[in-house]
Design a protein around this motif. Sequence first.
Motif, PDB file in Angstrom:
ATOM      1  N   MET A 108       0.835  -1.205   0.000  1.00  0.00           N
ATOM      2  CA  MET A 108       0.000   0.000   0.000  1.00  0.00           C
ATOM      3  C   MET A 108       0.871   1.258   0.000  1.00  0.00           C
ATOM      4  O   MET A 108       0.582   2.217  -0.727  1.00  0.00           O
ATOM      5  CB  MET A 108      -0.937  -0.013   1.209  1.00  0.00           C
ATOM      6  CG  MET A 108      -2.004  -1.097   1.137  1.00  0.00           C
ATOM      7  SD  MET A 108      -2.947  -1.266   2.665  1.00  0.00           S
ATOM      8  CE  MET A 108      -3.950   0.217   2.588  1.00  0.00           C
ATOM      9  N   THR A 111       1.062   4.265  -2.767  1.00  0.00           N
ATOM     10  CA  THR A 111       0.913   5.660  -2.382  1.00  0.00           C
ATOM     11  C   THR A 111       2.082   6.492  -2.899  1.00  0.00           C
ATOM     12  O   THR A 111       1.898   7.596  -3.422  1.00  0.00           O
ATOM     13  CB  THR A 111       0.811   5.784  -0.847  1.00  0.00           C
ATOM     14  OG1 THR A 111      -0.324   5.041  -0.395  1.00  0.00           O
ATOM     15  CG2 THR A 111       0.684   7.228  -0.406  1.00  0.00           C
ATOM     16  N   GLU A 153      -4.530   3.530  -7.698  1.00  0.00           N
ATOM     17  CA  GLU A 153      -5.551   3.761  -6.681  1.00  0.00           C
ATOM     18  C   GLU A 153      -6.445   2.528  -6.530  1.00  0.00           C
ATOM     19  O   GLU A 153      -6.814   2.160  -5.409  1.00  0.00           O
ATOM     20  CB  GLU A 153      -6.377   4.999  -7.018  1.00  0.00           C
ATOM     21  CG  GLU A 153      -5.608   6.290  -6.808  1.00  0.00           C
ATOM     22  CD  GLU A 153      -6.345   7.527  -7.281  1.00  0.00           C
ATOM     23  OE1 GLU A 153      -7.286   7.401  -8.117  1.00  0.00           O
ATOM     24  OE2 GLU A 153      -5.979   8.632  -6.833  1.00  0.00           O
ATOM     25  N   ALA A 154      -6.782   1.883  -7.636  1.00  0.00           N
ATOM     26  CA  ALA A 154      -7.583   0.660  -7.592  1.00  0.00           C
ATOM     27  C   ALA A 154      -6.806  -0.456  -6.886  1.00  0.00           C
ATOM     28  O   ALA A 154      -7.383  -1.213  -6.087  1.00  0.00           O
ATOM     29  CB  ALA A 154      -7.992   0.235  -8.996  1.00  0.00           C
ATOM     30  N   GLU A 155      -5.509  -0.564  -7.181  1.00  0.00           N
ATOM     31  CA  GLU A 155      -4.669  -1.559  -6.509  1.00  0.00           C
ATOM     32  C   GLU A 155      -4.589  -1.275  -5.014  1.00  0.00           C
ATOM     33  O   GLU A 155      -4.655  -2.191  -4.194  1.00  0.00           O
ATOM     34  CB  GLU A 155      -3.274  -1.588  -7.131  1.00  0.00           C
ATOM     35  CG  GLU A 155      -3.244  -2.150  -8.534  1.00  0.00           C
ATOM     36  CD  GLU A 155      -1.902  -2.002  -9.229  1.00  0.00           C
ATOM     37  OE1 GLU A 155      -0.933  -1.533  -8.587  1.00  0.00           O
ATOM     38  OE2 GLU A 155      -1.818  -2.347 -10.421  1.00  0.00           O
ATOM     39  N   PHE A 156      -4.463  -0.001  -4.656  1.00  0.00           N
ATOM     40  CA  PHE A 156      -4.436   0.386  -3.244  1.00  0.00           C
ATOM     41  C   PHE A 156      -5.731  -0.037  -2.557  1.00  0.00           C
ATOM     42  O   PHE A 156      -5.708  -0.604  -1.459  1.00  0.00           O
ATOM     43  CB  PHE A 156      -4.228   1.901  -3.112  1.00  0.00           C
ATOM     44  CG  PHE A 156      -4.180   2.366  -1.683  1.00  0.00           C
ATOM     45  CD1 PHE A 156      -2.969   2.489  -1.030  1.00  0.00           C
ATOM     46  CD2 PHE A 156      -5.341   2.677  -0.988  1.00  0.00           C
ATOM     47  CE1 PHE A 156      -2.910   2.916   0.295  1.00  0.00           C
ATOM     48  CE2 PHE A 156      -5.303   3.095   0.335  1.00  0.00           C
ATOM     49  CZ  PHE A 156      -4.079   3.213   0.980  1.00  0.00           C
ATOM     50  N   ASP A 157      -6.862   0.241  -3.204  1.00  0.00           N
ATOM     51  CA  ASP A 157      -8.158  -0.121  -2.624  1.00  0.00           C
ATOM     52  C   ASP A 157      -8.285  -1.631  -2.450  1.00  0.00           C
ATOM     53  O   ASP A 157      -8.808  -2.101  -1.435  1.00  0.00           O
ATOM     54  CB  ASP A 157      -9.302   0.406  -3.486  1.00  0.00           C
ATOM     55  CG  ASP A 157      -9.426   1.923  -3.442  1.00  0.00           C
ATOM     56  OD1 ASP A 157      -8.873   2.548  -2.508  1.00  0.00           O
ATOM     57  OD2 ASP A 157     -10.081   2.479  -4.343  1.00  0.00           O
ATOM     58  N   LYS A 158      -7.801  -2.404  -3.423  1.00  0.00           N
ATOM     59  CA  LYS A 158      -7.821  -3.868  -3.330  1.00  0.00           C
ATOM     60  C   LYS A 158      -6.975  -4.325  -2.144  1.00  0.00           C
ATOM     61  O   LYS A 158      -7.387  -5.195  -1.365  1.00  0.00           O
ATOM     62  CB  LYS A 158      -7.305  -4.491  -4.623  1.00  0.00           C
ATOM     63  CG  LYS A 158      -7.207  -6.004  -4.581  1.00  0.00           C
ATOM     64  CD  LYS A 158      -6.536  -6.530  -5.855  1.00  0.00           C
ATOM     65  CE  LYS A 158      -6.174  -7.981  -5.733  1.00  0.00           C
ATOM     66  NZ  LYS A 158      -4.936  -8.255  -5.050  1.00  0.00           N
ATOM     67  N   ASP A 199      -6.204  -2.566   0.495  1.00  0.00           N
ATOM     68  CA  ASP A 199      -6.871  -2.133   1.716  1.00  0.00           C
ATOM     69  C   ASP A 199      -7.963  -3.129   2.109  1.00  0.00           C
ATOM     70  O   ASP A 199      -8.077  -3.510   3.283  1.00  0.00           O
ATOM     71  CB  ASP A 199      -7.452  -0.735   1.515  1.00  0.00           C
ATOM     72  CG  ASP A 199      -7.977  -0.124   2.799  1.00  0.00           C
ATOM     73  OD1 ASP A 199      -7.283  -0.212   3.838  1.00  0.00           O
ATOM     74  OD2 ASP A 199      -9.071   0.464   2.756  1.00  0.00           O
ATOM     75  N   ASP A 200      -8.738  -3.567   1.135  1.00  0.00           N
ATOM     76  CA  ASP A 200      -9.764  -4.582   1.393  1.00  0.00           C
ATOM     77  C   ASP A 200      -9.128  -5.888   1.858  1.00  0.00           C
ATOM     78  O   ASP A 200      -9.627  -6.548   2.774  1.00  0.00           O
ATOM     79  CB  ASP A 200     -10.603  -4.846   0.138  1.00  0.00           C
ATOM     80  CG  ASP A 200     -11.517  -3.690  -0.226  1.00  0.00           C
ATOM     81  OD1 ASP A 200     -11.766  -2.828   0.648  1.00  0.00           O
ATOM     82  OD2 ASP A 200     -11.974  -3.647  -1.383  1.00  0.00           O
ATOM     83  N   TYR A 246      -8.036  -5.580   5.443  1.00  0.00           N
ATOM     84  CA  TYR A 246      -9.197  -5.592   6.331  1.00  0.00           C
ATOM     85  C   TYR A 246      -9.770  -7.003   6.493  1.00  0.00           C
ATOM     86  O   TYR A 246     -10.240  -7.373   7.571  1.00  0.00           O
ATOM     87  CB  TYR A 246     -10.271  -4.644   5.787  1.00  0.00           C
ATOM     88  CG  TYR A 246     -11.511  -4.592   6.639  1.00  0.00           C
ATOM     89  CD1 TYR A 246     -11.536  -3.855   7.823  1.00  0.00           C
ATOM     90  CD2 TYR A 246     -12.656  -5.296   6.272  1.00  0.00           C
ATOM     91  CE1 TYR A 246     -12.675  -3.818   8.617  1.00  0.00           C
ATOM     92  CE2 TYR A 246     -13.794  -5.263   7.056  1.00  0.00           C
ATOM     93  CZ  TYR A 246     -13.800  -4.527   8.227  1.00  0.00           C
ATOM     94  OH  TYR A 246     -14.923  -4.503   9.019  1.00  0.00           O
TER      95      TYR A 246
END
Length: 93
Positions: free
Chosen positions: A25, A29, A50-55, A57-58, A61
């Motif tokens: 992540m 960034t 940004e899409a990779e970051f969101d993936k 992050d999910d 989590y």
Amino acid sequence: MTTELTHQQRLNRFEIAQEMIGFMMAWRTSLIDEEQQKLSPDTALIAQWEAEFDKLDDELYNLHLSDEKDIERVIAEYGPILKASSNTVQAGA
């Protein structure tokens, strides 16, 4: 013959996987920030990161101590990527 991991070993592997996702992540960034600083940033590339970051992050989590297969998948998938990027940085230093 497979050996059962102790609770401490499973916890260590879990924390390693969490850190690897965190490093991935942070790398995204950094790439986004560098691209945004350019005079003509590549917006498609930024959107991809940004899409990779969101993936990621999910994924962070949803990572659970009880899911040993997912922990091992994260380590196997991101370990070589992070090692290669580290070697590239060290070679350029």
